[in-house]
Design a protein around this motif. Structure first.
Motif, PDB file in Angstrom:
ATOM      1  N   LYS A  93      -2.806   0.371  -3.989  1.00  0.00           N
ATOM      2  CA  LYS A  93      -2.923  -1.157  -3.297  1.00  0.00           C
ATOM      3  C   LYS A  93      -2.203  -1.637  -4.576  1.00  0.00           C
ATOM      4  N   LYS A 132       1.153   5.287   0.380  1.00  0.00           N
ATOM      5  CA  LYS A 132      -0.111   6.384   0.729  1.00  0.00           C
ATOM      6  C   LYS A 132       0.900   7.579   0.183  1.00  0.00           C
ATOM      7  N   SER A 133       0.018   8.904  -0.277  1.00  0.00           N
ATOM      8  CA  SER A 133       0.051   9.712   0.318  1.00  0.00           C
ATOM      9  C   SER A 133      -0.651  11.177   0.310  1.00  0.00           C
ATOM     10  N   ILE A 164       0.897  -1.335   0.063  1.00  0.00           N
ATOM     11  CA  ILE A 164      -0.173   0.153   0.019  1.00  0.00           C
ATOM     12  C   ILE A 164       1.443   1.268  -0.476  1.00  0.00           C
ATOM     13  N   GLU A 221      -4.299   6.533  -1.636  1.00  0.00           N
ATOM     14  CA  GLU A 221      -4.248   5.558  -1.269  1.00  0.00           C
ATOM     15  C   GLU A 221      -4.210   4.093  -2.546  1.00  0.00           C
TER      16      GLU A 221
END
Length: 174
Positions: free
Chosen positions: A126, A119-120, A117, A124
């Motif tokens: 996946k 995240k920013s 995963i 997100e």
């Protein structure tokens, strides 16, 4: 039979970092020959709203290190992102290569389907291990290697396609 994750990641990251090291050395040589302050290259951007050469190199380092951490589960190695000279950038590249060389093929074995995963601030993403390398980290890494090359080329450093590619073709004259 699928190509092992190690083969589609670590050697490519190392070759890209070697290409960066080479083009930085060429920029330093050119700056000395032409009596150009090296800061003109370090701070250079392709366009005013883009980030400078230092960011491109730091990002290549970060992408390659974090990709291995995310998939193999190794301990992250934090770097300060405070390089401001060619020597410091070369040291960072060498340190990153050292980190990557410590990764063994078995560290990535069986991780093809591991959930990753990313995240920013706005999204997100996946992935599974193989897709993370193929569709995210490698394209992103190569984008920043290419951007560093383009920044230096735009500043007049006499680089050609061979300077970029020769690290990707070890032992083959191009």
């Amino acid at each position: 039979m699928p190509v092992p994750l190690y083969e589609i990641s670590v050697p490519i990251f190392i070759r890209g970092l070697n290409a960066l090291s080479h083009i930085l050395a060429e920029a330093e040589k050119y700056a000395k020959e032409k009596d150009i302050p090296i800061s003109e290259f370090i701070e250079a951007r392709l366009y005013p709203d883009m980030l400078p050469l230092t960011f491109q190199i730091q990002t290549c380092s970060d992408i390659s290190k974090s990709a291995i951490v995310r998939v193999a589960g190794t301990e992250p190695v934090v770097m300060e992102d405070n390089e401001s000279t060619i020597e410091q950038l070369q040291e960072r590249i060498a340190k990153t290569i050292g980190i990557l060389k410590s990764v063994k093929p078995e560290d990535l074995e069986g991780k093809e389907d591991k959930e990753v995963i990313v995240k920013s601030k706005t999204v997100e993403l996946k992935f599974i291990g193989r897709n993370y390398f193929q569709h995210h980290s490698l394209p992103n890494f190569l984008f920043h290697v290419t951007t560093a090359y383009a920044i230096l080329r735009s500043k007049g450093v006499p680089l050609g396609k061979r300077d970029y590619l020769k690290s990707f073709y070890p032992g083959i004259p191009i």
